[in-house]
Design a protein around this motif. Sequence first.
Motif, PDB file in Angstrom:
ATOM      1  N   SER A 119      42.530   4.981  -6.545  1.00  0.00           N
ATOM      2  CA  SER A 119      41.713   5.992  -7.220  1.00  0.00           C
ATOM      3  C   SER A 119      40.290   5.941  -6.666  1.00  0.00           C
ATOM      4  N   PRO A 120      39.585   7.053  -6.747  1.00  0.00           N
ATOM      5  CA  PRO A 120      38.322   7.209  -6.020  1.00  0.00           C
ATOM      6  C   PRO A 120      37.222   6.245  -6.460  1.00  0.00           C
ATOM      7  N   ILE A 121      36.315   6.002  -5.545  1.00  0.00           N
ATOM      8  CA  ILE A 121      35.103   5.253  -5.860  1.00  0.00           C
ATOM      9  C   ILE A 121      33.893   6.157  -5.655  1.00  0.00           C
ATOM     10  N   LEU A 122      32.898   5.932  -6.502  1.00  0.00           N
ATOM     11  CA  LEU A 122      31.636   6.641  -6.381  1.00  0.00           C
ATOM     12  C   LEU A 122      30.715   5.858  -5.461  1.00  0.00           C
ATOM     13  N   ILE A 123      29.971   6.567  -4.629  1.00  0.00           N
ATOM     14  CA  ILE A 123      29.036   5.932  -3.715  1.00  0.00           C
ATOM     15  C   ILE A 123      27.712   6.658  -3.800  1.00  0.00           C
ATOM     16  N   THR A 124      26.652   5.898  -3.993  1.00  0.00           N
ATOM     17  CA  THR A 124      25.341   6.538  -3.969  1.00  0.00           C
ATOM     18  C   THR A 124      24.466   5.843  -2.936  1.00  0.00           C
ATOM     19  N   TYR A 125      23.682   6.657  -2.252  1.00  0.00           N
ATOM     20  CA  TYR A 125      22.695   6.146  -1.319  1.00  0.00           C
ATOM     21  C   TYR A 125      21.320   6.477  -1.876  1.00  0.00           C
ATOM     22  N   ARG A 126      20.604   5.448  -2.301  1.00  0.00           N
ATOM     23  CA  ARG A 126      19.253   5.675  -2.801  1.00  0.00           C
ATOM     24  C   ARG A 126      18.263   5.277  -1.723  1.00  0.00           C
ATOM     25  N   VAL A 127      17.446   6.221  -1.323  1.00  0.00           N
ATOM     26  CA  VAL A 127      16.449   5.958  -0.289  1.00  0.00           C
ATOM     27  C   VAL A 127      15.075   5.915  -0.927  1.00  0.00           C
ATOM     28  N   THR A 128      14.343   4.867  -0.615  1.00  0.00           N
ATOM     29  CA  THR A 128      12.972   4.739  -1.085  1.00  0.00           C
ATOM     30  C   THR A 128      12.029   5.219   0.005  1.00  0.00           C
ATOM     31  N   TYR A 129      11.184   6.186  -0.340  1.00  0.00           N
ATOM     32  CA  TYR A 129      10.218   6.713   0.609  1.00  0.00           C
ATOM     33  C   TYR A 129       8.833   6.178   0.277  1.00  0.00           C
TER      34      TYR A 129
ATOM     35  N   GLY B  60       0.784  -1.230   0.000  1.00  0.00           N
ATOM     36  CA  GLY B  60       0.000   0.000   0.000  1.00  0.00           C
ATOM     37  C   GLY B  60       0.815   1.278   0.000  1.00  0.00           C
ATOM     38  N   HIS B  61       2.110   1.158  -0.219  1.00  0.00           N
ATOM     39  CA  HIS B  61       2.935   2.366  -0.198  1.00  0.00           C
ATOM     40  C   HIS B  61       2.961   3.037  -1.564  1.00  0.00           C
ATOM     41  N   LYS B  62       3.037   4.353  -1.545  1.00  0.00           N
ATOM     42  CA  LYS B  62       3.247   5.142  -2.752  1.00  0.00           C
ATOM     43  C   LYS B  62       4.701   5.594  -2.714  1.00  0.00           C
ATOM     44  N   LEU B  63       5.463   5.169  -3.688  1.00  0.00           N
ATOM     45  CA  LEU B  63       6.918   5.285  -3.587  1.00  0.00           C
ATOM     46  C   LEU B  63       7.482   6.531  -4.261  1.00  0.00           C
TER      47      LEU B  63
END
Lengths: 260, 260
Positions: free
Chosen positions: B211-221, B183-186
Motif C-alpha cells: 500500500s502507498p507511502i506518502l513522501i514529502t520534500y521540505r526545502v528550507t530557503y 544570518g539567514h532569514k528562513l
Amino acid sequence: MPGEIIRPNPIYMQVADQLAQAIKAGEYEAGSKLPSETELMATYKISRPTARSAVNELRTMGLVESHHGRGSFVRSQAAAKTLIPRTIDRSGQRYSVPELRETETPGVTRIHLLDVHAHLLEQPEQDAADAFSTDHLMTDPDTGTRIALRVIIPMDVASDVPALAETPDADVTDLYAMLVEAGHKLTWREVVTARTPLPDERVTLGLTDASPILITYRVTYGTDDRPLICEELRTAAAMANLVYRITPERAPAKRPRAKN
Amino acid sequence: MPGEIIRPNPIYMQVADQLAQAIKAGEYEAGSKLPSETELMATYKISRPTARSAVNELRTMGLVESHHGRGSFVRSQAAAKTLIPRTIDRSGQRYSVPELRETETPGVTRIHLLDVHAHLLEQPEQDAADAFSTDHLMTDPDTGTRIALRVIIPMDVASDVPALAETPDADVTDLYAMLVEAGHKLTWREVVTARTPLPDERVTLGLTDASPILITYRVTYGTDDRPLICEELRTAAAMANLVYRITPERAPAKRPRAKN
DNA sequence: TATCATTTGTTCGTATGTATC
DNA sequence: CGATACATACGAACAAATGAT
C-alpha cells in the motif's frame, strides 16, 4: 535476533528485487525496454506466470509500465509533473486559489455525509447530516493531468449562508467570498493522504494502472473555529505533486487535533 | 463520440468491481471475512486464478488484507491514523517543529545528490554536488507507526555554516537555529507525493503489503531564496496522514515554480 | 493492404507447500 | 489429525495490440 524467515523468498520476488535494484542502479535507462517475459523465462529459468508475477511487482511499485503488444518500459524517475500549489492568496478581504482549467460543468448532488467528511466537518456521528456535493473535473492543458475536486457544503451551513445553497457549484474563490460576506473570519487546515484508486476513480482520472493517488481534504473554518466546507482533491501521484508554503505560527502547536 | 470499449472488462476486474462496490456500500463490515477463493469460484463460476486475481486487485486497492490459512478480511476504512503536523512554530528567532519520538540513533553518510534532491536544491544537473545525508527513524508510541526522515545538507551549505557540518544529525529545530545564527532569514516550501514502497522501504517502515507511502520534500530557503537543506519524510499513508495549516499569502501566486 | 512474428493480457487446469483452525 | 484457505509454481491456450515485412 528474533525468528528471521529462513525459507527463501518466493522466486518472483527475488526476480522482481533484482530487476528493481538494476533499475535503481541505472542499468536500465528511463524509457528503455525491460526484457520481455519470454526473455525473463529463459534467463531465470522460470515459467511464464512467475515472470509475469515479477513484472507485476515492478508495476505496482511504479517502476515500470507495461503496454499491450509492445513490452514493459522503465518509468522515468523524475518525470515532469504538474505541481499543484495548495496556497491561498489574499487581496483585501478576498481569498483566491490558484486557477485550474475546468473540463466539465460541475454536477451538484445532495448526499448524506460520509464518515470521513462528517469527521472533518465535526458533525455528529449518528444521523449524519445532508450536504451539497459538487464534483469538478480539471485538466492541466500542458500535461493532460486530470484533477478531481469535490466540494462538500453541509446543509446547516447552507442554511446560514443562503448564497451557498444558490450556487454550490461556484468557484471555490467565490464560495470563500460568500462566507466572508456572511461575516466569517476564515482559516484553513488540510489533511493529506494517499491510496490506490478504486475502479471508478481510475476512469474519472484517466489512469491506466493502479499507482497511488494523492487525496487532500481542505477544511475551511469560520468564526469560533466552526468547520464550514470541505474540499476533497484527488489526482494521480505519478502525474502531479502538491506544493505547500509553510508559514511559521506563533502559537505553540495550536490545535494538534487529537487522533481519530 | 469516439470508440467506447465494447468488449467487456476482464472477468477478474468485474468480480473485483462488484466486491469493491459491496465493500464501499458497507455490505461487508470492516474486519469481516470476504468469501474464500473457493466460494468465489462457485458463485461466479470462475477458475481459481481468476478468483485470485480479483482478490489481488482488492488487495492492491487496499480494501482487504489476506492472511495465509485464514482468509481475506475487509480493512477498516477509517482506521485510527497518526496525524503528522507539518507546521513550524516560531518563538522569537527560534523555529521548532512538532516532536517525533526517535527510535534509533541517526546515521550520517556522505552521498552524491540524487536527481530529486539536486533538483529541489537547485544544484547543477551534471556533476551533482556531495552532501551529508542523515537518516532518522521515528515511531509513534501510540500506534507504532514508523516515520522515516532523511535530512540532506549540501556540502557547499555545510561549508558556509560550519556548525551544520559538525552536527548534521542534530534535531531539525537545531539545524534551523544554526542557519538563523549564520544570518539567514528562513522560509519553507514542501512538495508532497506518493508511491508504492520499494522492497527496502517496506522493511524500514515495517510494512506488510504494497500500500502507498506518502513522501514529502521540505526545502528550507535562506536569504535571497537560496535553498539550503532538504528534509525527506516517508511514512505509510494507511497509517499516517499529513496535516497542513494554510496561511493566506499577500503576494499573488508568488514563485509558482515552473514545471520540472 | 495484408500477413506474420513478437509481446502482453486473460483464462483455464493442475499440483504442491504451508498456515490456521 | 484433517479440513480449510491462501501462496507459489508450472503448463497450456487463446485473445489482442503492436510493429515490421
